[in-house]
Write a protein that holds these residues in place. Structure first.
Motif, short mmCIF file in Angstrom:
data_model
loop_
_atom_site.label_atom_id
_atom_site.label_comp_id
_atom_site.label_asym_id
_atom_site.label_seq_id
_atom_site.Cartn_x
_atom_site.Cartn_y
_atom_site.Cartn_z
N ILE A 60 0.83 -1.21 0.00
CA ILE A 60 0.00 0.00 0.00
C ILE A 60 0.86 1.25 0.00
O ILE A 60 0.60 2.22 -0.74
N ARG A 61 1.91 1.26 0.78
CA ARG A 61 2.78 2.44 0.86
C ARG A 61 3.66 2.59 -0.38
O ARG A 61 3.86 3.70 -0.89
N ARG A 62 4.21 1.46 -0.86
CA ARG A 62 5.12 1.54 -2.00
C ARG A 62 4.42 2.12 -3.21
O ARG A 62 4.99 2.91 -3.96
N PHE A 63 3.17 1.70 -3.42
CA PHE A 63 2.44 2.16 -4.61
C PHE A 63 1.43 3.27 -4.30
O PHE A 63 0.65 3.65 -5.17
N GLU A 64 1.46 3.74 -3.04
CA GLU A 64 0.60 4.86 -2.62
C GLU A 64 -0.87 4.59 -2.97
O GLU A 64 -1.56 5.44 -3.54
N ILE A 65 -1.33 3.41 -2.60
CA ILE A 65 -2.70 3.00 -2.91
C ILE A 65 -3.64 3.58 -1.86
O ILE A 65 -3.45 3.35 -0.66
N PRO A 66 -4.65 4.33 -2.25
CA PRO A 66 -5.59 4.89 -1.29
C PRO A 66 -6.60 3.83 -0.83
O PRO A 66 -7.77 3.83 -1.22
N THR A 67 -6.13 2.92 -0.02
CA THR A 67 -6.99 1.87 0.53
C THR A 67 -6.45 1.50 1.89
O THR A 67 -5.58 2.19 2.45
N GLN A 68 -6.95 0.42 2.47
CA GLN A 68 -6.53 -0.02 3.78
C GLN A 68 -6.31 -1.54 3.75
O GLN A 68 -6.92 -2.25 2.96
N GLY A 69 -5.42 -1.99 4.62
CA GLY A 69 -5.14 -3.41 4.72
C GLY A 69 -5.71 -3.98 6.00
O GLY A 69 -5.94 -3.27 6.98
N CYS A 70 -5.95 -5.29 5.99
CA CYS A 70 -6.46 -5.95 7.19
C CYS A 70 -6.11 -7.43 7.13
O CYS A 70 -6.25 -8.07 6.08
N VAL A 71 -5.64 -7.97 8.24
CA VAL A 71 -5.49 -9.41 8.40
C VAL A 71 -6.59 -9.87 9.35
O VAL A 71 -6.67 -9.40 10.49
N LEU A 72 -7.45 -10.75 8.88
CA LEU A 72 -8.68 -11.09 9.58
C LEU A 72 -8.42 -12.16 10.64
O LEU A 72 -8.84 -13.31 10.54
N THR A 73 -7.71 -11.74 11.68
CA THR A 73 -7.42 -12.61 12.80
C THR A 73 -8.28 -12.21 13.98
O THR A 73 -9.04 -11.24 13.91
N HIS A 74 -8.18 -12.97 15.09
CA HIS A 74 -8.98 -12.64 16.26
C HIS A 74 -8.57 -11.31 16.85
O HIS A 74 -7.40 -10.91 16.80
N VAL A 75 -9.52 -10.62 17.41
CA VAL A 75 -9.29 -9.26 17.91
C VAL A 75 -8.17 -9.21 18.95
O VAL A 75 -7.40 -8.25 19.01
N THR A 76 -8.05 -10.25 19.77
CA THR A 76 -6.99 -10.24 20.78
C THR A 76 -5.62 -10.32 20.13
O THR A 76 -4.66 -9.71 20.63
N THR A 77 -5.50 -11.03 19.04
CA THR A 77 -4.23 -11.11 18.33
C THR A 77 -3.88 -9.76 17.71
O THR A 77 -2.72 -9.34 17.70
#
Length: 462
Positions: A213-230
């Protein structure tokens, strides 16, 4: 209290609001499995007619899950916005349906009353609506959220780019990310379901997403769908977390089966906001839901699965999420048996979520042992597109090789855009054009072999 309705010479009696709601629900296998479904089509119609005459105020007087023993009920009751409810307080469920379909219920009016609509009210009115009613009313609801781009604007539909891999292989994940971006997917989120739940693996995946996302300056967001405690632990260790993900449900006990409480979600939301990573907004939460989760956890309290699904939206609404989606056919035919039930459930969930003020998307999906196929998914995708769905999924070949279920592909969203003239999040659409991945009309353009994205893909592969 009992509720009665007379049809001809027969009087139908429903012992409680919980029973009335369950009996009025369109047929689905999960309610039959739970033993709460109507015993006949005639009983279902009687319950729907009785429900249509019920004042909306009745839902403030009788809880379907006891207040004393359920945190979600307490959230619904204690957080009810009486001022927002006032303009619709005089309605019955039936007249509320008529108002929702009228010209008086425009986007502004719907947004104003949304905080006053309890999930049980939303579920009740959906039970007496035809599919076309659910589509029309949902289309009028507008919910806009922001993190690194703007999601939910009129005439737009976003896509979650879902580059899952059965071994979390970075090269495989990167190949799917590039494929999705080239096809114009990823404005909702680039979201990975990890195969491993280790904090080290999570951190590696978060850094991979952040780097792309940063390298290509993509206007979006990332997420890894793990448990909230992790995710909370990852934030404490300095990982680059954009969104906090969690599956949620409509009862305290069902959420307990997921390992979450409202207080834990409060902690996670505060931790993510403290990072200040959003450039346009601080909607940092991403929730997934699905009819049947409370039943599978033996935490349904005798309530029908669609009403419990709507109650999950009350949990989501508390945290002002960027994204919410119902993974509509994921749990399996025990809860939604076939394509007809999946289609109906998807339209109900989308309508109820939007009516309650949520940025509602849908994973248009089914498991391989359900009586459904990709034609059913084409139908639901098309109907949701006309209903103004906030976002859908983009998965290589529509086949998730890690989670082993069928969803929608990168190409499916192109079909819907062509059909309905839907744009992407404006910041993301502009980025695609700057990167020469889309023309002025938004249609994807084939990148040259020397395109930076393709070169990045090749570096991972090597």
């Amino acid at each position: 209290m009992p509720y009665r309705h007379v049809i001809g010479q027969r009087s139908w009696v429903f012992g409680s609001l919980r029973e009335l709601m369950a009996k009025a629900t369109p047929l689905r296998s999960g309610d039959v499995l739970a033993g709460v479904a109507a015993g006949s089509a005639q009983e279902r119609v009687a319950a729907q007619m009785c429900l249509a005459d019920l004042p909306l105020r009745a839902f403030l007087d009788e809880a379907v899950v006891p207040y004393e023993s359920d945190a979600v009920t307490r959230l619904i009751v204690d957080g009810h916005d009486a001022r927002a409810f006032a303009p619709i307080a005089h309605h019955t469920v039936g007249s509320f349906r008529d108002w929702l379909l009228s010209d008086a219920a425009g986007a502004d009016a719907l947004a104003a009353v949304a905080p006053g609509i309890t999930p049980e009210m939303a579920a009740a009115v959906s039970k007496i609506m035809r599919n076309q009613d659910l589509i029309l009313a949902a289309r009028k609801c507008r919910v806009v959220t922001r993190f690194n781009n703007t999601i939910g604007l009129p005439g737009t539909m976003a896509v979650r780019l879902q580059p899952n891999h059965p071994t979390d292989d970075p090269a495989g994940i990167m190949a799917a990310i590039v494929d999705g971006l080239v096809n114009g997917c990823g404005d909702a989120v680039i979201g990975i379901n990890p195969a491993s739940d280790s904090i080290q693996a999570l951190g590696d995946l978060l850094r991979l997403l952040d780097d792309v996302i940063r390298r290509f300056e993509i206007p979006t967001q990332g997420c890894v769908l793990t448990h909230v405690t992790t995710t909370i632990e990852a934030i404490a260790r300095g990982a680059p977390v954009d969104l906090v993900f969690q599956s949620i449900a409509g009862t305290e006990a069902a959420n307990h089966s997921f390992g979450v409480t409202l207080d834990l979600l409060d902690e996670a939301c505060a931790a993510a906001r403290s990072l200040g990573r959003g450039t346009l907004g601080q909607n940092v939460m991403y929730f997934e839901t699905g009819q049947g989760s409370a039943l599978s956890a033996d935490a349904h309290h005798g309530v029908d699965q669609q009403t419990l699904e709507a109650r999950a939206y009350a949990v989501a609404r508390r945290f002002e999420p960027l994204l919410v989606n119902t993974v509509v056919g994921f749990i399996g035919p025990e809860y939604l048996y076939d394509g007809k039930q999946i289609i109906r459930a998807g339209l109900e969930d989308h309508f109820c979520g939007k009516l309650m003020g949520l940025p509602m998307g849908c994973d248009v999906c089914y498991t391989n042992h359900a009586e459904a196929d990709q034609d059913d998914m084409d139908t639901l995708l098309t109907l949701l597109g006309t209903a103004g769905v906030t976002y859908v999924m983009g998965i290589p070949g529509a086949d998730d090789v890690m989670l082993s279920y069928q969803s929608t592909s990168f190409q499916d969203q192109l079909y819907l855009r062509d059909l309905l003239g839907l744009k992407r999040a404006p910041e993301f659409e502009a980025w695609l054009q700057r990167m020469e991945l889309a023309g002025a009309d938004g249609r994807p353009t084939a990148p040259a072999l020397s395109h930076p994205l393709l070169m990045a893909d090749q570096s991972f592969a090597s």
